[in-house]
Design a protein around this motif. Sequence first.
Motif, PDB file in Angstrom:
ATOM      1  N   GLU A  14       0.900  -1.137  -0.081  1.00 17.77           N
ATOM      2  CA  GLU A  14      -0.001  -0.049  -0.035  1.00 17.77           C
ATOM      3  C   GLU A  14       1.128   1.266   0.136  1.00 17.77           C
ATOM      4  OE1 GLU A  14      -3.506   1.998   0.000  1.00 17.77           O
ATOM      5  OE2 GLU A  14      -3.291  -0.302   0.038  1.00 17.77           O
ATOM      6  N   PRO A  15       0.643   2.193  -0.944  1.00 14.59           N
ATOM      7  CA  PRO A  15       1.701   3.474  -0.889  1.00 14.59           C
ATOM      8  C   PRO A  15       1.267   4.065   0.428  1.00 14.59           C
ATOM      9  CG  PRO A  15      -0.210   3.370  -2.885  1.00 14.59           C
ATOM     10  CD  PRO A  15      -0.082   2.041  -1.868  1.00 14.59           C
ATOM     11  N   GLU A  16       2.345   4.786   0.680  1.00 19.20           N
ATOM     12  CA  GLU A  16       2.151   5.840   2.125  1.00 19.20           C
ATOM     13  C   GLU A  16       3.183   7.004   1.527  1.00 19.20           C
ATOM     14  OE1 GLU A  16       4.135   5.582   6.289  1.00 19.20           O
ATOM     15  OE2 GLU A  16       2.961   3.948   5.636  1.00 19.20           O
ATOM     16  N   THR A  17       2.507   8.042   2.005  1.00 17.62           N
ATOM     17  CA  THR A  17       3.125   9.470   1.605  1.00 17.62           C
ATOM     18  C   THR A  17       3.411  10.024   2.909  1.00 17.62           C
ATOM     19  OG1 THR A  17       1.880   9.721  -0.478  1.00 17.62           O
ATOM     20  CG2 THR A  17       2.837  11.579   0.391  1.00 17.62           C
ATOM     21  N   ARG A  18       4.858  10.565   2.861  1.00 18.99           N
ATOM     22  CA  ARG A  18       5.274  11.014   3.997  1.00 18.99           C
ATOM     23  C   ARG A  18       5.797  12.494   3.756  1.00 18.99           C
ATOM     24  NH1 ARG A  18       8.623   6.778   7.834  1.00 18.99           N
ATOM     25  NH2 ARG A  18       7.057   5.103   7.761  1.00 18.99           N
ATOM     26  N   ARG A  19       5.558  13.481   4.567  1.00 19.09           N
ATOM     27  CA  ARG A  19       5.992  14.900   4.397  1.00 19.09           C
ATOM     28  C   ARG A  19       7.075  14.921   5.154  1.00 19.09           C
ATOM     29  NH1 ARG A  19       3.628  18.053   1.004  1.00 19.09           N
ATOM     30  NH2 ARG A  19       4.251  19.897   2.259  1.00 19.09           N
ATOM     31  N   THR A  27       8.836  18.745   1.229  1.00 24.36           N
ATOM     32  CA  THR A  27       8.219  18.043   0.172  1.00 24.36           C
ATOM     33  C   THR A  27       7.759  16.581   0.669  1.00 24.36           C
ATOM     34  OG1 THR A  27       9.279  16.675  -1.758  1.00 24.36           O
ATOM     35  CG2 THR A  27      10.569  16.558   0.118  1.00 24.36           C
ATOM     36  N   SER A  28       7.100  15.895  -0.444  1.00 21.68           N
ATOM     37  CA  SER A  28       6.435  14.646   0.292  1.00 21.68           C
ATOM     38  C   SER A  28       7.020  13.348  -0.685  1.00 21.68           C
ATOM     39  CB  SER A  28       4.782  14.697  -0.064  1.00 21.68           C
ATOM     40  OG  SER A  28       4.613  14.805  -1.355  1.00 21.68           O
ATOM     41  N   ILE A  29       7.270  12.420  -0.079  1.00 19.74           N
ATOM     42  CA  ILE A  29       7.850  11.302  -0.715  1.00 19.74           C
ATOM     43  C   ILE A  29       6.564  10.040  -0.593  1.00 19.74           C
ATOM     44  CG2 ILE A  29       9.588   9.504  -0.822  1.00 19.74           C
ATOM     45  CD1 ILE A  29      11.223  11.654   0.547  1.00 19.74           C
ATOM     46  N   ARG A  30       6.539   9.589  -1.578  1.00 21.68           N
ATOM     47  CA  ARG A  30       5.571   8.196  -1.613  1.00 21.68           C
ATOM     48  C   ARG A  30       6.438   6.938  -1.964  1.00 21.68           C
ATOM     49  NH1 ARG A  30      -0.273   8.401  -3.317  1.00 21.68           N
ATOM     50  NH2 ARG A  30      -0.935   6.283  -3.769  1.00 21.68           N
ATOM     51  N   LEU A  31       6.045   5.947  -0.999  1.00 18.78           N
ATOM     52  CA  LEU A  31       6.701   4.727  -1.132  1.00 18.78           C
ATOM     53  C   LEU A  31       5.698   3.767  -0.630  1.00 18.78           C
ATOM     54  CD1 LEU A  31      10.365   5.260   0.338  1.00 18.78           C
ATOM     55  CD2 LEU A  31       9.781   5.144  -1.952  1.00 18.78           C
ATOM     56  N   GLU A  32       6.053   2.363  -1.059  1.00 17.23           N
ATOM     57  CA  GLU A  32       5.219   1.413  -0.412  1.00 17.23           C
ATOM     58  C   GLU A  32       5.582   1.308   0.914  1.00 17.23           C
ATOM     59  OE1 GLU A  32       5.424   1.270  -4.616  1.00 17.23           O
ATOM     60  OE2 GLU A  32       7.015   1.323  -3.236  1.00 17.23           O
ATOM     61  N   ARG A  33       4.603   0.694   1.825  1.00 13.90           N
ATOM     62  CA  ARG A  33       4.974   0.565   3.276  1.00 13.90           C
ATOM     63  C   ARG A  33       6.140  -0.256   3.610  1.00 13.90           C
ATOM     64  NH1 ARG A  33      -1.461   0.256   4.942  1.00 13.90           N
ATOM     65  NH2 ARG A  33      -1.841   2.739   5.338  1.00 13.90           N
ATOM     66  N   GLN A  37       9.439   0.861   6.039  1.00 11.35           N
ATOM     67  CA  GLN A  37       9.555  -0.245   6.984  1.00 11.35           C
ATOM     68  C   GLN A  37      11.332  -0.171   7.140  1.00 11.35           C
ATOM     69  OE1 GLN A  37       7.529  -3.649   6.848  1.00 11.35           O
ATOM     70  NE2 GLN A  37       5.788  -2.681   7.881  1.00 11.35           N
ATOM     71  N   ILE A  38      11.698  -0.417   5.904  1.00 11.41           N
ATOM     72  CA  ILE A  38      13.131  -0.684   5.837  1.00 11.41           C
ATOM     73  C   ILE A  38      13.971   0.765   5.876  1.00 11.41           C
ATOM     74  CG2 ILE A  38      15.037  -1.406   4.284  1.00 11.41           C
ATOM     75  CD1 ILE A  38      13.089  -3.215   2.896  1.00 11.41           C
ATOM     76  N   VAL A  39      13.402   1.827   5.268  1.00 14.63           N
ATOM     77  CA  VAL A  39      13.935   3.161   5.552  1.00 14.63           C
ATOM     78  C   VAL A  39      14.010   3.605   7.085  1.00 14.63           C
ATOM     79  CG1 VAL A  39      13.790   5.561   5.002  1.00 14.63           C
ATOM     80  CG2 VAL A  39      13.434   4.057   3.304  1.00 14.63           C
ATOM     81  N   ASP A  40      12.967   3.345   7.692  1.00 15.43           N
ATOM     82  CA  ASP A  40      12.979   3.577   8.856  1.00 15.43           C
ATOM     83  C   ASP A  40      14.096   2.695   9.661  1.00 15.43           C
ATOM     84  OD1 ASP A  40      10.676   5.005   8.765  1.00 15.43           O
ATOM     85  OD2 ASP A  40       9.361   3.458   9.478  1.00 15.43           O
ATOM     86  N   THR A  72      12.831   8.862  -5.365  1.00 16.28           N
ATOM     87  CA  THR A  72      12.005   7.932  -4.640  1.00 16.28           C
ATOM     88  C   THR A  72      12.818   6.389  -5.195  1.00 16.28           C
ATOM     89  OG1 THR A  72      10.425   7.976  -6.500  1.00 16.28           O
ATOM     90  CG2 THR A  72       9.865   8.976  -4.131  1.00 16.28           C
ATOM     91  N   SER A  73      13.180   6.150  -6.283  1.00 13.72           N
ATOM     92  CA  SER A  73      13.659   5.087  -6.954  1.00 13.72           C
ATOM     93  C   SER A  73      15.171   4.781  -6.100  1.00 13.72           C
ATOM     94  CB  SER A  73      13.927   5.081  -8.368  1.00 13.72           C
ATOM     95  OG  SER A  73      12.594   5.012  -8.914  1.00 13.72           O
ATOM     96  N   LEU A  74      15.749   5.860  -5.984  1.00 10.65           N
ATOM     97  CA  LEU A  74      16.871   5.719  -5.125  1.00 10.65           C
ATOM     98  C   LEU A  74      16.830   5.234  -3.791  1.00 10.65           C
ATOM     99  CD1 LEU A  74      20.140   7.856  -5.318  1.00 10.65           C
ATOM    100  CD2 LEU A  74      19.162   7.288  -3.136  1.00 10.65           C
ATOM    101  N   LEU A  75      15.583   5.707  -3.230  1.00 12.21           N
ATOM    102  CA  LEU A  75      15.423   5.186  -2.001  1.00 12.21           C
ATOM    103  C   LEU A  75      15.010   3.636  -1.880  1.00 12.21           C
ATOM    104  CD1 LEU A  75      13.111   8.008  -0.169  1.00 12.21           C
ATOM    105  CD2 LEU A  75      15.444   7.175   0.583  1.00 12.21           C
ATOM    106  N   ARG A  76      14.185   3.189  -2.849  1.00 10.82           N
ATOM    107  CA  ARG A  76      13.749   1.700  -3.089  1.00 10.82           C
ATOM    108  C   ARG A  76      15.269   0.901  -3.308  1.00 10.82           C
ATOM    109  NH1 ARG A  76       9.815   4.125  -6.055  1.00 10.82           N
ATOM    110  NH2 ARG A  76       7.704   4.207  -5.102  1.00 10.82           N
ATOM    111  N   CYS A  77      16.078   1.539  -4.066  1.00  5.38           N
ATOM    112  CA  CYS A  77      17.324   0.882  -4.388  1.00  5.38           C
ATOM    113  C   CYS A  77      18.138   0.622  -3.275  1.00  5.38           C
ATOM    114  CB  CYS A  77      17.980   1.067  -5.413  1.00  5.38           C
ATOM    115  SG  CYS A  77      17.233   1.078  -7.174  1.00  5.38           S
TER     116      CYS A  77
END
Length: 96
Positions: A14-19, A27-33, A37-40, A72-77
């Motif tokens: 589920e996508p989640e947007t964080r400001r 800014t806001s960044i939208r990633l899947e939950r 969790q991994i970024v956290d 956002t792709s960099l964050l996923r990678c």
Amino acid sequence: MCQIFAGQDPADYEPETRRMRLNGLSTSIRLERAFWQIVDEIAASEGLSTPGFVSRLHSEVLELRGEARNFTSLLRCACLVRVRHTLAPVEVIAAE
């Protein structure tokens, strides 16, 4: 095999947007939950808040590359790099 992938909990993708602020800019960044969790986890392991980690990463990318294309792709990678580095290496046995 596909049950492993298809049977995932829908909440994980589920996508989640964080400001947040990146280097002073809101800014806001939208990633899947699952990615959040991994970024956290990465942020916590670095002793930073999630916005602090994301902002630092953004600054470092700007310093190295001069721009942060598709951040956002960099964050996923970055999450994939984290997962790859935490998994034990799998030994591949060549077929004879």
